[in-house]
Design an enzyme around this catalytic site. Structure first.
Site, PDB file in Angstrom:
ATOM      1  N   THR A 168       0.837  -1.236  -0.109  1.00  0.00           N
ATOM      2  CA  THR A 168       0.028  -0.051   0.003  1.00  0.00           C
ATOM      3  C   THR A 168       0.812   1.248   0.193  1.00  0.00           C
ATOM      4  OG1 THR A 168      -1.717  -1.191   1.223  1.00  0.00           O
ATOM      5  CG2 THR A 168      -1.699   1.048   1.403  1.00  0.00           C
ATOM      6  N   VAL A 197     -12.771  -6.226   1.186  1.00  0.00           N
ATOM      7  CA  VAL A 197     -12.146  -4.815   1.401  1.00  0.00           C
ATOM      8  C   VAL A 197     -11.279  -4.757   2.487  1.00  0.00           C
ATOM      9  CG1 VAL A 197     -12.972  -2.541   1.992  1.00  0.00           C
ATOM     10  CG2 VAL A 197     -14.249  -3.652   0.579  1.00  0.00           C
ATOM     11  N   GLY A 198     -10.224  -4.173   2.555  1.00  0.00           N
ATOM     12  CA  GLY A 198      -9.326  -4.181   3.726  1.00  0.00           C
ATOM     13  C   GLY A 198      -9.505  -2.702   4.578  1.00  0.00           C
ATOM     14  N   ASP A 199      -8.359  -2.614   5.207  1.00  0.00           N
ATOM     15  CA  ASP A 199      -8.358  -1.566   6.252  1.00  0.00           C
ATOM     16  C   ASP A 199      -8.314  -0.288   5.687  1.00  0.00           C
ATOM     17  OD1 ASP A 199      -5.790  -2.542   5.272  1.00  0.00           O
ATOM     18  OD2 ASP A 199      -5.048  -0.867   6.996  1.00  0.00           O
ATOM     19  N   THR A 218       0.020   0.110   6.874  1.00  0.00           N
ATOM     20  CA  THR A 218       0.060  -0.509   5.720  1.00  0.00           C
ATOM     21  C   THR A 218       0.562  -2.051   6.489  1.00  0.00           C
ATOM     22  OG1 THR A 218       1.535  -1.343   4.160  1.00  0.00           O
ATOM     23  CG2 THR A 218       2.494   0.296   5.627  1.00  0.00           C
ATOM     24  N   GLY A 219      -0.367  -3.072   5.995  1.00  0.00           N
ATOM     25  CA  GLY A 219       0.009  -4.341   6.748  1.00  0.00           C
ATOM     26  C   GLY A 219      -1.166  -5.176   6.071  1.00  0.00           C
TER      27      GLY A 219
HETATM   28  N1  ASP Z   1      -3.386  -2.972   4.497  1.00  0.00           N
HETATM   29  C1  ASP Z   1      -3.860  -3.136   2.910  1.00  0.00           C
HETATM   30  C2  ASP Z   1      -4.799  -4.050   2.926  1.00  0.00           C
HETATM   31  O1  ASP Z   1      -5.006  -5.040   3.758  1.00  0.00           O
HETATM   32  C3  ASP Z   1      -2.325  -3.854   2.364  1.00  0.00           C
HETATM   33  C4  ASP Z   1      -1.446  -3.369   2.534  1.00  0.00           C
HETATM   34  O2  ASP Z   1      -0.908  -2.425   3.498  1.00  0.00           O
HETATM   35  O3  ASP Z   1      -0.516  -3.391   1.542  1.00  0.00           O
HETATM   36  O4  ASP Z   1      -5.518  -4.193   1.987  1.00  0.00           O
END
Ligand code: ASP
Length: 302
Positions: A168, A197-199, A218-219
Protein backbone atom coordinates in the site's frame (compact mmCIF):
# COMPACT_ATOMS: atom_id res chain seq x y z
CA UNK A 1 12.41 26.38 11.70
CA UNK A 2 9.57 25.69 9.26
CA UNK A 3 6.52 24.11 10.75
CA UNK A 4 5.45 21.79 8.00
CA UNK A 5 6.40 18.11 7.89
CA UNK A 6 5.45 15.00 5.97
CA UNK A 7 5.88 11.24 6.08
CA UNK A 8 4.88 8.74 3.40
CA UNK A 9 5.04 4.99 2.94
CA UNK A 10 5.15 2.60 0.01
CA UNK A 11 4.01 -0.45 1.93
CA UNK A 12 5.21 -2.87 4.56
CA UNK A 13 5.77 -5.70 2.09
CA UNK A 14 9.51 -5.19 1.58
CA UNK A 15 11.70 -8.27 1.13
CA UNK A 16 15.35 -8.16 2.27
CA UNK A 17 16.62 -9.98 -0.84
CA UNK A 18 15.24 -7.33 -3.17
CA UNK A 19 16.80 -4.08 -4.29
CA UNK A 20 14.74 -0.96 -3.62
CA UNK A 21 16.78 1.69 -5.40
CA UNK A 22 13.90 2.72 -7.66
CA UNK A 23 11.47 3.01 -4.77
CA UNK A 24 14.01 4.95 -2.68
CA UNK A 25 14.60 7.39 -5.57
CA UNK A 26 10.88 7.71 -6.17
CA UNK A 27 10.00 8.33 -2.52
CA UNK A 28 12.75 10.95 -2.25
CA UNK A 29 11.48 12.67 -5.40
CA UNK A 30 7.93 12.74 -4.03
CA UNK A 31 9.09 14.24 -0.73
CA UNK A 32 11.22 16.85 -2.53
CA UNK A 33 8.30 17.85 -4.75
CA UNK A 34 5.94 18.09 -1.79
CA UNK A 35 8.48 20.10 0.22
CA UNK A 36 8.34 22.81 -2.46
CA UNK A 37 4.55 22.74 -2.43
CA UNK A 38 4.42 22.98 1.37
CA UNK A 39 6.87 25.88 1.37
CA UNK A 40 4.50 27.63 -1.05
CA UNK A 41 1.69 27.26 1.50
CA UNK A 42 -0.23 24.26 0.13
CA UNK A 43 -2.69 22.63 2.51
CA UNK A 44 -2.04 19.35 4.29
CA UNK A 45 -5.06 17.81 2.57
CA UNK A 46 -3.92 18.80 -0.92
CA UNK A 47 -0.41 17.50 -0.26
CA UNK A 48 -1.67 14.19 1.15
CA UNK A 49 -3.61 13.68 -2.09
CA UNK A 50 -0.85 14.91 -4.40
CA UNK A 51 1.81 12.72 -2.80
CA UNK A 52 -0.49 9.69 -2.93
CA UNK A 53 -1.27 10.35 -6.61
CA UNK A 54 2.46 10.42 -7.38
CA UNK A 55 2.93 7.12 -5.57
CA UNK A 56 -0.11 5.60 -7.33
CA UNK A 57 1.20 6.74 -10.72
CA UNK A 58 4.73 5.44 -10.20
CA UNK A 59 3.75 1.81 -10.72
CA UNK A 60 6.28 0.84 -8.05
CA UNK A 61 3.81 -0.03 -5.29
CA UNK A 62 0.70 -2.15 -5.00
CA UNK A 63 -1.61 0.81 -5.56
CA UNK A 64 -2.82 2.71 -8.62
CA UNK A 65 -0.68 1.78 -11.59
CA UNK A 66 1.18 -0.94 -9.67
CA UNK A 67 -2.02 -2.69 -8.58
CA UNK A 68 -2.29 -6.47 -8.48
CA UNK A 69 -5.50 -8.40 -9.23
CA UNK A 70 -7.78 -10.34 -6.90
CA UNK A 71 -8.28 -14.11 -7.25
CA UNK A 72 -10.78 -13.53 -10.07
CA UNK A 73 -8.30 -11.42 -12.01
CA UNK A 74 -10.09 -8.11 -11.33
CA UNK A 75 -8.45 -4.98 -10.00
CA UNK A 76 -10.46 -3.69 -7.04
CA UNK A 77 -8.80 -0.67 -5.46
CA UNK A 78 -9.38 0.98 -2.08
CA UNK A 79 -8.46 4.46 -0.83
CA UNK A 80 -9.31 6.92 1.90
CA UNK A 81 -8.30 10.30 3.17
CA UNK A 82 -9.03 12.36 6.23
CA UNK A 83 -8.72 16.05 6.95
CA UNK A 84 -7.72 16.63 10.57
CA UNK A 85 -8.86 20.25 10.64
CA UNK A 86 -12.46 19.44 9.75
CA UNK A 87 -12.57 15.71 10.62
CA UNK A 88 -14.05 15.17 7.17
CA UNK A 89 -13.24 11.90 5.46
CA UNK A 90 -13.71 10.37 2.03
CA UNK A 91 -13.19 6.84 0.78
CA UNK A 92 -13.76 4.40 -2.06
CA UNK A 93 -13.75 0.63 -1.80
CA UNK A 94 -13.43 -2.01 -4.53
CA UNK A 95 -13.23 0.70 -7.18
CA UNK A 96 -12.51 -0.55 -10.70
CA UNK A 97 -11.28 1.27 -13.75
CA UNK A 98 -9.87 4.53 -12.42
CA UNK A 99 -6.31 5.72 -12.40
CA UNK A 100 -6.21 7.44 -9.00
CA UNK A 101 -8.51 6.03 -6.31
CA UNK A 102 -7.34 8.71 -3.87
CA UNK A 103 -8.81 11.40 -6.15
CA UNK A 104 -12.11 9.53 -6.06
CA UNK A 105 -11.92 9.47 -2.24
CA UNK A 106 -11.32 13.23 -2.26
CA UNK A 107 -14.35 13.75 -4.51
CA UNK A 108 -16.53 11.64 -2.18
CA UNK A 109 -15.44 13.88 0.70
CA UNK A 110 -15.86 17.16 -1.14
CA UNK A 111 -18.92 16.49 -3.27
CA UNK A 112 -21.19 13.99 -1.51
CA UNK A 113 -22.90 13.82 1.89
CA UNK A 114 -21.21 10.41 2.39
CA UNK A 115 -17.87 9.13 3.61
CA UNK A 116 -17.52 6.00 1.49
CA UNK A 117 -18.74 4.71 -1.86
CA UNK A 118 -18.08 1.13 -2.95
CA UNK A 119 -18.01 -0.97 -6.10
CA UNK A 120 -20.22 0.01 -9.01
CA UNK A 121 -21.62 3.06 -7.23
CA UNK A 122 -18.14 4.35 -6.59
CA UNK A 123 -17.23 3.83 -10.25
CA UNK A 124 -20.38 5.59 -11.48
CA UNK A 125 -19.63 8.52 -9.20
CA UNK A 126 -15.97 8.69 -10.27
CA UNK A 127 -17.12 8.66 -13.89
CA UNK A 128 -19.61 11.47 -13.24
CA UNK A 129 -16.82 13.46 -11.64
CA UNK A 130 -14.76 13.14 -14.79
CA UNK A 131 -11.95 11.30 -13.06
CA UNK A 132 -9.35 9.76 -15.30
CA UNK A 133 -10.01 6.22 -16.43
CA UNK A 134 -7.30 3.64 -16.68
CA UNK A 135 -8.12 3.20 -20.35
CA UNK A 136 -7.08 -0.22 -21.50
CA UNK A 137 -7.04 -1.75 -18.06
CA UNK A 138 -5.22 -4.92 -19.01
CA UNK A 139 -2.50 -3.07 -20.90
CA UNK A 140 -2.13 -0.54 -18.15
CA UNK A 141 -1.66 -3.00 -15.39
CA UNK A 142 0.48 -5.37 -17.44
CA UNK A 143 2.82 -2.54 -18.20
CA UNK A 144 3.11 -1.62 -14.54
CA UNK A 145 5.31 -3.13 -11.86
CA UNK A 146 2.38 -5.16 -10.52
CA UNK A 147 3.82 -5.27 -7.10
CA UNK A 148 6.70 -7.51 -8.10
CA UNK A 149 7.91 -6.63 -4.67
CA UNK A 150 5.50 -8.99 -3.11
CA UNK A 151 4.63 -11.60 -5.63
CA UNK A 152 7.56 -12.83 -7.67
CA UNK A 153 6.53 -14.15 -11.10
CA UNK A 154 5.20 -17.68 -10.87
CA UNK A 155 4.09 -17.49 -7.27
CA UNK A 156 0.98 -19.64 -6.93
CA UNK A 157 -2.30 -18.12 -5.72
CA UNK A 158 -2.16 -20.41 -2.68
CA UNK A 159 1.17 -19.03 -1.61
CA UNK A 160 0.00 -15.50 -2.28
CA UNK A 161 -3.14 -16.02 -0.24
CA UNK A 162 -1.16 -17.52 2.61
CA UNK A 163 1.42 -14.80 2.59
CA UNK A 164 -1.09 -11.94 2.38
CA UNK A 165 1.68 -9.71 1.14
CA UNK A 166 1.14 -6.02 0.78
CA UNK A 167 2.44 -2.79 -0.73
CA UNK A 168 0.00 0.00 0.00
CA UNK A 169 0.93 3.69 -0.22
CA UNK A 170 0.06 6.46 2.20
CA UNK A 171 0.99 9.92 3.36
CA UNK A 172 0.62 12.05 6.51
CA UNK A 173 1.11 15.80 6.32
CA UNK A 174 1.37 18.79 8.69
CA UNK A 175 1.09 22.12 6.87
CA UNK A 176 2.40 25.50 7.91
CA UNK A 177 -1.05 26.47 9.23
CA UNK A 178 -0.84 23.53 11.66
CA UNK A 179 -3.39 21.35 9.88
CA UNK A 180 -2.94 17.58 9.65
CA UNK A 181 -4.17 15.20 6.94
CA UNK A 182 -3.69 11.56 5.97
CA UNK A 183 -4.35 9.53 2.82
CA UNK A 184 -3.90 5.84 1.97
CA UNK A 185 -4.38 3.88 -1.28
CA UNK A 186 -4.03 0.22 -2.20
CA UNK A 187 -4.98 -2.70 -4.39
CA UNK A 188 -5.17 -4.71 -1.16
CA UNK A 189 -3.44 -7.91 -0.23
CA UNK A 190 -2.37 -10.52 -2.80
CA UNK A 191 -4.67 -13.42 -3.30
CA UNK A 192 -7.65 -11.51 -1.95
CA UNK A 193 -11.15 -12.73 -2.66
CA UNK A 194 -13.38 -10.76 -5.02
CA UNK A 195 -15.17 -8.12 -2.98
CA UNK A 196 -12.65 -8.19 -0.16
CA UNK A 197 -12.21 -4.77 1.42
CA UNK A 198 -9.28 -4.13 3.72
CA UNK A 199 -8.40 -1.42 6.20
CA UNK A 200 -7.18 1.15 3.68
CA UNK A 201 -10.56 2.74 2.83
CA UNK A 202 -11.81 2.66 6.42
CA UNK A 203 -11.17 5.87 8.37
CA UNK A 204 -9.82 4.86 11.76
CA UNK A 205 -8.42 1.55 10.51
CA UNK A 206 -6.28 2.49 7.48
CA UNK A 207 -6.12 6.29 7.74
CA UNK A 208 -6.77 8.82 10.45
CA UNK A 209 -6.31 12.56 11.00
CA UNK A 210 -7.60 14.89 13.70
CA UNK A 211 -6.25 17.97 15.46
CA UNK A 212 -3.47 16.00 17.13
CA UNK A 213 -2.15 13.28 14.82
CA UNK A 214 -2.23 11.98 11.24
CA UNK A 215 -1.71 8.25 10.70
CA UNK A 216 -1.59 5.83 7.74
CA UNK A 217 -1.28 2.06 7.97
CA UNK A 218 0.08 -0.73 5.83
CA UNK A 219 -0.01 -4.43 6.49
CA UNK A 220 -2.52 -7.21 6.84
CA UNK A 221 -5.60 -5.06 6.79
CA UNK A 222 -7.84 -7.47 8.65
CA UNK A 223 -5.74 -6.85 11.77
CA UNK A 224 -5.74 -3.09 11.27
CA UNK A 225 -9.54 -3.16 11.13
CA UNK A 226 -9.79 -5.34 14.24
CA UNK A 227 -7.54 -2.98 16.21
CA UNK A 228 -8.89 0.28 14.71
CA UNK A 229 -5.16 0.81 14.27
CA UNK A 230 -4.86 4.40 13.08
CA UNK A 231 -7.50 5.93 15.35
CA UNK A 232 -6.08 3.99 18.26
CA UNK A 233 -2.82 5.93 17.89
CA UNK A 234 -4.76 9.14 18.46
CA UNK A 235 -6.55 7.77 21.51
CA UNK A 236 -3.26 6.63 23.01
CA UNK A 237 -1.67 10.04 22.40
CA UNK A 238 -4.70 11.73 24.00
CA UNK A 239 -4.18 9.47 27.01
CA UNK A 240 -0.60 10.70 27.41
CA UNK A 241 1.57 8.43 25.26
CA UNK A 242 4.20 9.88 22.95
CA UNK A 243 3.65 9.34 19.24
CA UNK A 244 6.44 6.79 19.25
CA UNK A 245 4.96 4.87 22.21
CA UNK A 246 1.45 4.98 20.75
CA UNK A 247 2.41 3.66 17.30
CA UNK A 248 4.66 0.95 18.72
CA UNK A 249 1.92 -0.19 21.09
CA UNK A 250 -0.54 -0.56 18.23
CA UNK A 251 1.94 -2.51 16.10
CA UNK A 252 2.71 -4.70 19.13
CA UNK A 253 -1.00 -5.39 19.56
CA UNK A 254 -1.29 -6.34 15.87
CA UNK A 255 1.76 -8.57 16.28
CA UNK A 256 0.30 -10.26 19.36
CA UNK A 257 -2.78 -11.13 17.30
CA UNK A 258 -0.62 -12.68 14.58
CA UNK A 259 -0.63 -9.81 12.10
CA UNK A 260 2.12 -7.75 10.58
CA UNK A 261 2.59 -4.34 9.07
CA UNK A 262 3.57 -0.82 9.97
CA UNK A 263 2.32 2.68 10.68
CA UNK A 264 3.51 6.11 9.69
CA UNK A 265 2.40 8.96 11.93
CA UNK A 266 2.90 12.64 12.45
CA UNK A 267 1.76 14.87 15.32
CA UNK A 268 0.89 18.56 15.39
CA UNK A 269 4.40 19.43 16.59
CA UNK A 270 5.88 17.69 13.56
CA UNK A 271 7.18 14.63 15.40
CA UNK A 272 7.22 11.52 13.22
CA UNK A 273 7.02 7.79 13.98
CA UNK A 274 7.24 4.83 11.61
CA UNK A 275 7.41 1.48 13.42
CA UNK A 276 6.77 -1.87 11.72
CA UNK A 277 6.99 -5.54 12.63
CA UNK A 278 7.26 -6.74 9.03
CA UNK A 279 10.63 -7.32 7.39
CA UNK A 280 10.72 -3.78 6.11
CA UNK A 281 8.58 -0.78 5.24
CA UNK A 282 9.31 1.63 2.41
CA UNK A 283 9.07 5.12 3.87
CA UNK A 284 10.35 8.66 3.54
CA UNK A 285 9.87 11.87 5.46
CA UNK A 286 10.47 15.59 5.70
CA UNK A 287 11.10 16.98 9.19
CA UNK A 288 10.13 20.43 10.44
CA UNK A 289 13.78 21.48 10.11
CA UNK A 290 13.73 20.59 6.40
CA UNK A 291 15.63 17.31 6.53
CA UNK A 292 14.62 14.48 4.20
CA UNK A 293 15.04 10.81 5.14
CA UNK A 294 14.34 7.58 3.25
CA UNK A 295 14.44 4.04 4.68
CA UNK A 296 13.27 0.56 3.71
CA UNK A 297 14.71 -1.64 6.44
CA UNK A 298 16.81 -0.71 9.49
CA UNK A 299 15.52 0.70 12.76
CA UNK A 300 11.95 1.43 13.70
CA UNK A 301 11.08 -2.26 14.21
CA UNK A 302 8.30 -2.44 16.74
N1 ASP B 1 -3.44 -2.91 4.35
C1 ASP B 1 -3.68 -3.26 2.98
C2 ASP B 1 -4.88 -4.17 2.89
O1 ASP B 1 -5.05 -5.01 3.75
C3 ASP B 1 -2.53 -3.93 2.31
C4 ASP B 1 -1.21 -3.22 2.46
O2 ASP B 1 -0.98 -2.47 3.39
O3 ASP B 1 -0.35 -3.41 1.59
O4 ASP B 1 -5.60 -4.10 1.93
Amino acid sequence: MTRHALILHGGAGARPERDYDREVDNMRAVVEAMKIRLEAGASALDIAVEATVMLEDSGLYVAGRGASPNLAGAYELDASLMDGATRKAGAVAALQGFRNPVRAARAVMDRTPHVMLAGEGAALFAHDQGLELIGDEAAWFTHAGKGEDNHPPGTSPDVLAGALSHGTVGCCVLDSAGRLAAATSTAGVFGKMPGRVGDTPIPGAGSWADGHVAVSGTGQGEYFIRTVACAQVSWRVAAGATLDEATRAVIAEIGSMGGDGGLIALDRDGRIAHPFNSQGMKRAWLTTDGEIGVEVFDQARA
